[in-house]
Design an enzyme around this catalytic site. Sequence first.
Site, PDB file in Angstrom:
ATOM      1  N   GLY A 159       0.861  -1.189   0.000  1.00  0.00           N
ATOM      2  CA  GLY A 159       0.000   0.000   0.000  1.00  0.00           C
ATOM      3  C   GLY A 159       0.896   1.238   0.000  1.00  0.00           C
ATOM      4  NE  ARG A 160      -2.343   5.242   2.653  1.00  0.00           N
ATOM      5  CZ  ARG A 160      -3.650   5.243   2.888  1.00  0.00           C
ATOM      6  NH1 ARG A 160      -4.439   6.005   2.190  1.00  0.00           N
ATOM      7  NH2 ARG A 160      -4.167   4.503   3.843  1.00  0.00           N
ATOM      8  CB  ILE A 161       3.691   2.504   4.639  1.00  0.00           C
ATOM      9  CG1 ILE A 161       2.879   3.624   5.310  1.00  0.00           C
ATOM     10  CG2 ILE A 161       5.044   2.332   5.341  1.00  0.00           C
ATOM     11  CD1 ILE A 161       2.449   3.354   6.739  1.00  0.00           C
ATOM     12  CB  THR A 241       7.463  -0.386  10.484  1.00  0.00           C
ATOM     13  OG1 THR A 241       7.240  -0.584   9.086  1.00  0.00           O
ATOM     14  CG2 THR A 241       8.935  -0.265  10.752  1.00  0.00           C
ATOM     15  NE  ARG A 243      -1.478  -1.089  14.703  1.00  0.00           N
ATOM     16  CZ  ARG A 243      -0.976   0.091  14.299  1.00  0.00           C
ATOM     17  NH1 ARG A 243       0.299   0.197  13.990  1.00  0.00           N
ATOM     18  NH2 ARG A 243      -1.755   1.154  14.249  1.00  0.00           N
ATOM     19  CD  GLU A 272       3.570  -1.961  20.245  1.00  0.00           C
ATOM     20  OE1 GLU A 272       3.771  -2.669  19.243  1.00  0.00           O
ATOM     21  OE2 GLU A 272       3.223  -0.788  20.196  1.00  0.00           O
ATOM     22  CG  HIS A 290       4.294   1.416  17.777  1.00  0.00           C
ATOM     23  ND1 HIS A 290       3.193   0.628  17.970  1.00  0.00           N
ATOM     24  CD2 HIS A 290       4.113   2.004  16.568  1.00  0.00           C
ATOM     25  CE1 HIS A 290       2.377   0.732  16.920  1.00  0.00           C
ATOM     26  NE2 HIS A 290       2.926   1.567  16.064  1.00  0.00           N
ATOM     27  CB  ALA A 292       7.385   3.586  12.280  1.00  0.00           C
TER      28      ALA A 292
HETATM   29  C1  DGY Z   1      -0.153   4.139  13.031  1.00  0.00           C
HETATM   30  O1  DGY Z   1      -0.504   5.311  12.825  1.00  0.00           O
HETATM   31  O2  DGY Z   1      -0.905   3.188  12.843  1.00  0.00           O
HETATM   32  C2  DGY Z   1       1.246   3.933  13.468  1.00  0.00           C
HETATM   33  O3  DGY Z   1       1.453   2.662  13.938  1.00  0.00           O
HETATM   34  C3  DGY Z   1       1.632   4.979  14.476  1.00  0.00           C
HETATM   35  O4  DGY Z   1       3.010   4.951  14.646  1.00  0.00           O
END
Ligand code: DGY
Length: 324
Positions: A159-161, A241, A243, A272, A290, A292
């Site tokens: 996706g975007r990331i 990065t 979940r 977590e 967490h 990122a």
């Molecule tokens: C999110 O926005 O889902 C990220 O995990 C936050 O760092």
Amino acid sequence: MTKQIFMTRRIPALAEEMLRAAGYEVTVSTKDGVLTRDELKSALVEKQYDGVVSLLTDSIDADIIATMPPSVKIIANYAVGFNNIDVAAARARGMVVTNTPDVLTATVAEHTVALILTAASRIAEGDRFIREGKFVGWDPLLLLGMDIKGKTLGLLGAGRIGSEVADILHKGFGMEVLYCDTKPNEMLESACAAKFFATHEEVLEKADIVSIHVPLLPTTQHLINAERLLRMKKNAILVNTSRGPVVDELALVEALKAGTIRGAALDVFEFEPKVTPELLALPNVVVNPHLASATEGTRTKMAEMAATNIIETLEGRTAPNALA
Ligand code: DGY
């Protein structure tokens, strides 16, 4: 009547400023930390709230939604991920749920690349080595890392990331990009010559760096399990990065101990904020709390987006980031 907003935790001040400027009263939890389930339930019924700003650390499940006063029209999640919210239960009560996409894409992608470089170049190990007073001089065989230029990046989720991570690593490091997703991503393919694979296994078998960018869903929980870890190359690095529960953390510990993969870089954890203790004992794991999306600019933009979503909803307009 003045509209009432509840924030489960303090976020950058811009959100409160915008909500107050819109004429709303804002109550922010005064607890320095995540509200427990009981604390959240009592806080939510203290006033006839119209809107709630929640965090990814708040479990807004059907039971919590049922305790919210009927006056609540919107739950604005301060995160792009919304696995912490039972969206169907909120919708059933006529509530809008929003998230904060796009504004954090570049930041999370940069952080992912930073983790990849840290793991491949053994930067965290080198840092510890010096702090532990072990550095006695240049050593031709000390902490040898792995080059990533020209290697293969495997994305689970494009996706975007994921696409942004691919863009940086393809254009900056000449990495070949392979990906698996529910459907092909034509933009990614034309921007990075990325190749689509219908199964995760095919990507895992070919990639030197495996980077996870899927949302947490029942279908992605433990997407990386013992079996799939065995499909990875012995010299590969796993980066997460997204979940934590997407990776079976105990299976990852076993794979790292057995040396079936080279290393891991994790920004998120299955339990977590707890981190499986064996992970911390392994030198070939980079861990991060967490972080990122954690830049001042991005967290402020996320606050602005959450406030905008609330204002638009409460003023009778469509929230720009209402979940479909
Ligand atoms: C999110 O926005 O889902 C990220 O995990 C936050 O760092």
